[in-house]
Design a protein around this motif. Structure first.
Motif, mmCIF file in Angstrom:
data_model
loop_
_atom_site.group_PDB
_atom_site.id
_atom_site.type_symbol
_atom_site.label_atom_id
_atom_site.label_comp_id
_atom_site.label_asym_id
_atom_site.label_seq_id
_atom_site.Cartn_x
_atom_site.Cartn_y
_atom_site.Cartn_z
ATOM 1 N N ALA A 9 10.695 -56.611 38.196
ATOM 2 C CA ALA A 9 11.459 -56.075 39.397
ATOM 3 C C ALA A 9 12.790 -56.140 39.196
ATOM 4 N N THR A 10 13.335 -55.139 40.000
ATOM 5 C CA THR A 10 14.679 -54.759 39.724
ATOM 6 C C THR A 10 15.469 -54.935 41.106
ATOM 7 N N THR A 11 16.697 -55.404 40.772
ATOM 8 C CA THR A 11 17.745 -55.646 42.178
ATOM 9 C C THR A 11 18.367 -54.238 42.508
ATOM 10 N N PRO A 12 17.983 -53.975 43.813
ATOM 11 C CA PRO A 12 18.932 -52.779 44.254
ATOM 12 C C PRO A 12 20.275 -52.896 43.987
ATOM 13 N N ARG A 13 20.765 -51.873 43.546
ATOM 14 C CA ARG A 13 22.407 -51.635 43.394
ATOM 15 C C ARG A 13 23.099 -51.909 44.850
ATOM 16 N N LEU A 14 24.346 -52.341 44.669
ATOM 17 C CA LEU A 14 25.185 -52.300 45.887
ATOM 18 C C LEU A 14 25.723 -50.900 46.244
ATOM 19 N N ARG A 15 25.379 -50.731 47.356
ATOM 20 C CA ARG A 15 26.074 -49.312 47.602
ATOM 21 C C ARG A 15 27.244 -49.230 48.358
ATOM 22 N N VAL A 16 28.156 -48.736 47.472
ATOM 23 C CA VAL A 16 29.726 -48.910 47.893
ATOM 24 C C VAL A 16 30.256 -47.549 48.315
ATOM 25 N N ALA A 17 31.027 -47.580 49.549
ATOM 26 C CA ALA A 17 32.085 -46.520 49.718
ATOM 27 C C ALA A 17 33.461 -46.844 49.529
ATOM 28 N N VAL A 18 34.135 -45.799 49.366
ATOM 29 C CA VAL A 18 35.621 -46.163 49.022
ATOM 30 C C VAL A 18 36.260 -45.076 49.939
ATOM 31 N N ALA A 19 37.550 -45.792 50.586
ATOM 32 C CA ALA A 19 38.175 -45.048 51.409
ATOM 33 C C ALA A 19 39.586 -44.828 50.626
ATOM 34 N N ASP A 38 25.816 -52.839 38.402
ATOM 35 C CA ASP A 38 25.107 -53.444 39.676
ATOM 36 C C ASP A 38 25.307 -52.551 40.864
ATOM 37 N N CYS A 39 26.486 -51.561 41.042
ATOM 38 C CA CYS A 39 26.934 -51.014 42.202
ATOM 39 C C CYS A 39 26.869 -49.311 42.062
ATOM 40 N N VAL A 40 26.673 -48.752 43.197
ATOM 41 C CA VAL A 40 26.515 -47.309 43.189
ATOM 42 C C VAL A 40 27.345 -46.653 44.302
ATOM 43 N N LEU A 41 27.991 -45.611 43.994
ATOM 44 C CA LEU A 41 28.960 -44.982 44.990
ATOM 45 C C LEU A 41 28.097 -44.199 45.992
ATOM 46 N N ALA A 42 28.103 -44.790 47.260
ATOM 47 C CA ALA A 42 27.556 -44.291 48.304
ATOM 48 C C ALA A 42 28.277 -43.461 49.454
ATOM 49 N N GLY A 43 29.516 -43.477 49.394
ATOM 50 C CA GLY A 43 30.123 -42.645 50.058
ATOM 51 C C GLY A 43 31.625 -42.694 49.696
ATOM 52 N N LEU A 73 33.761 -40.489 59.273
ATOM 53 C CA LEU A 73 33.603 -41.778 59.077
ATOM 54 C C LEU A 73 32.206 -42.107 59.141
ATOM 55 N N ARG A 74 31.513 -41.927 60.091
ATOM 56 C CA ARG A 74 29.866 -41.946 60.067
ATOM 57 C C ARG A 74 29.039 -41.460 59.116
ATOM 58 N N ALA A 75 29.471 -40.232 58.762
ATOM 59 C CA ALA A 75 28.596 -39.524 57.349
ATOM 60 C C ALA A 75 29.027 -40.295 56.187
ATOM 61 N N GLY A 76 30.265 -40.658 56.199
ATOM 62 C CA GLY A 76 30.829 -41.399 54.769
ATOM 63 C C GLY A 76 30.104 -42.795 54.626
ATOM 64 N N LEU A 77 29.826 -43.324 55.615
ATOM 65 C CA LEU A 77 29.615 -44.798 55.783
ATOM 66 C C LEU A 77 27.908 -44.958 56.056
ATOM 67 N N GLN A 78 27.186 -43.838 56.225
ATOM 68 C CA GLN A 78 25.875 -44.138 56.747
ATOM 69 C C GLN A 78 24.954 -44.857 55.507
ATOM 70 N N HIS A 79 25.151 -44.535 54.510
ATOM 71 C CA HIS A 79 24.431 -45.025 53.292
ATOM 72 C C HIS A 79 25.032 -46.316 52.654
ATOM 73 N N ALA A 80 26.086 -46.734 53.396
ATOM 74 C CA ALA A 80 26.791 -47.761 52.305
ATOM 75 C C ALA A 80 26.539 -49.276 52.731
ATOM 76 N N ASP A 81 26.488 -50.081 51.941
ATOM 77 C CA ASP A 81 26.351 -51.344 52.178
ATOM 78 C C ASP A 81 27.779 -52.055 52.406
ATOM 79 N N GLU A 101 30.244 -51.171 63.783
ATOM 80 C CA GLU A 101 29.160 -50.343 64.610
ATOM 81 C C GLU A 101 27.713 -50.238 63.646
ATOM 82 N N LEU A 102 28.013 -49.820 62.394
ATOM 83 C CA LEU A 102 26.888 -49.486 61.499
ATOM 84 C C LEU A 102 26.251 -50.576 60.879
ATOM 85 N N GLY A 103 26.990 -51.822 60.813
ATOM 86 C CA GLY A 103 26.653 -53.103 60.005
ATOM 87 C C GLY A 103 26.997 -53.054 58.541
ATOM 88 N N VAL A 104 27.930 -52.088 58.401
ATOM 89 C CA VAL A 104 28.718 -52.082 56.927
ATOM 90 C C VAL A 104 29.712 -53.213 56.747
#
Length: 278
Positions: A9-19, A38-43, A73-81, A101-104
């Motif tokens: 089993a693999t642990t999903p990597r943390l999806r990180v957005a950067v401002a 353990d992290c991946v750039l998501a936004g 903002l929504r496009a940049g954050l929609q895939h982020a944790d 609003e998005l739960g990020v």
């Protein structure tokens, strides 16, 4: 009988957005995310006026991530944790509104907030999890803990002075870290910084008022960040100093804060929580 092993089993990597993705700190954060296991750039977010908008977020590294820098903002954050934000107060609050609003979740290293703006952050923390600290450096936060201990022992008979130095481009003074140091000292002594702080001295100031906490600010060159707190008594002086030689400490602390938030849904936290210093 020959058994068939199942894939590990693999642990999903943390999806990180950067401002502030095209700024100095933003680029260092992006590089740190890419280098982590353990992290991946998501936004990647930036202001609409930035010439970097529309380009690949890791183009400065000579590689492609498939993540474009966007002012949406929504496009940049929609895939982020989680979002990591070291920008300006107004921008951070706009980002945080969309995060809530998005739960990020959000790691906020921005400084210069007013009391009203800090209250806004606390309100957003009721909807999503937030780590808010004026300095994400692990070393600085250990220093804050040392100051808490020193302030309790060196109360009566010791004057407190805080001296900080930063690069010539920093726009707020005193630094958020210096103010946090003052707050930690005041709280450890059962008082409030707002009742004790002296930010300016000029002309005939008169004798130093007992119990005050003085601040001195230095701006110049490319100083990343230096803070010295002096507890000055009769016949002796105790100094606690932290010096940042690069911003690497901020990026590593930010990723630790992002990982800490992975298991939290809501709430306001600081680096003492992240490091288990509370």
């Amino acid at each position: 009988m020959t058994g068939t092993s199942s894939p590990a089993a693999t642990t999903p990597r943390l999806r990180v957005a950067v401002a502030g993705a095209s700024g100095r700190m933003g680029r260092m954060l992006i590089e740190a995310v890419r280098a982590s296991d353990d992290c991946v750039l998501a936004g990647a977010l930036d202001v609409a006026a930035s010439p970097a908008v529309g380009s690949d977020a890791t183009a400065f590294l000579g590689i492609a991530s498939g993540v474009p820098i966007t002012a949406d903002l929504r496009a940049g954050l929609q895939h982020a944790d989680v979002l990591i934000d070291f920008t300006r107060p107004e921008g951070t609050l706009a980002h945080l509104a969309v995060c809530a609003e998005l739960g990020v979740k959000a790691v906020i290293g921005t400084t210069g907030f007013s009391a009203v703006q800090k209250a806004e952050i606390a309100a957003y923390a009721e909807k999503t999890a937030v780590v808010f600290a004026p300095n994400m450096s692990v070393g600085v936060n250990v220093t804050l803990k040392l100051l808490q201990m020193a302030a309790k022992a060196l109360g009566e008979g010791y004057d407190v002075e805080i001296v900080e130095a930063h690069h010539k481009h920093k726009v707020d003074a005193p630094s958020g870290t210096a103010l946090k140091m003052g707050e930690v000292i005041a709280e450890a002594q059962g008082t409030r910084l707002s009742d004790r702080a002296v930010y300016e001295r000029y002309g005939d100031t008169g004798a130093r008022q007992q119990g005050t906490i003085g601040f001195a600010t230095i701006r110049g060159g490319d100083v990343v960040g230096e803070h010295t707190v002096m507890f000055i008594g009769a016949g002796e002086r105790v100094e606690v100093t932290h010096k940042s030689n690069s911003r690497v400490g901020y990026t590593e602390g930010s990723l630790r804060a992002a990982r800490f938030l992975a298991t939290r849904r809501t709430g306001m936290f600081d680096m003492f929580d992240v490091l288990g210093l509370n």
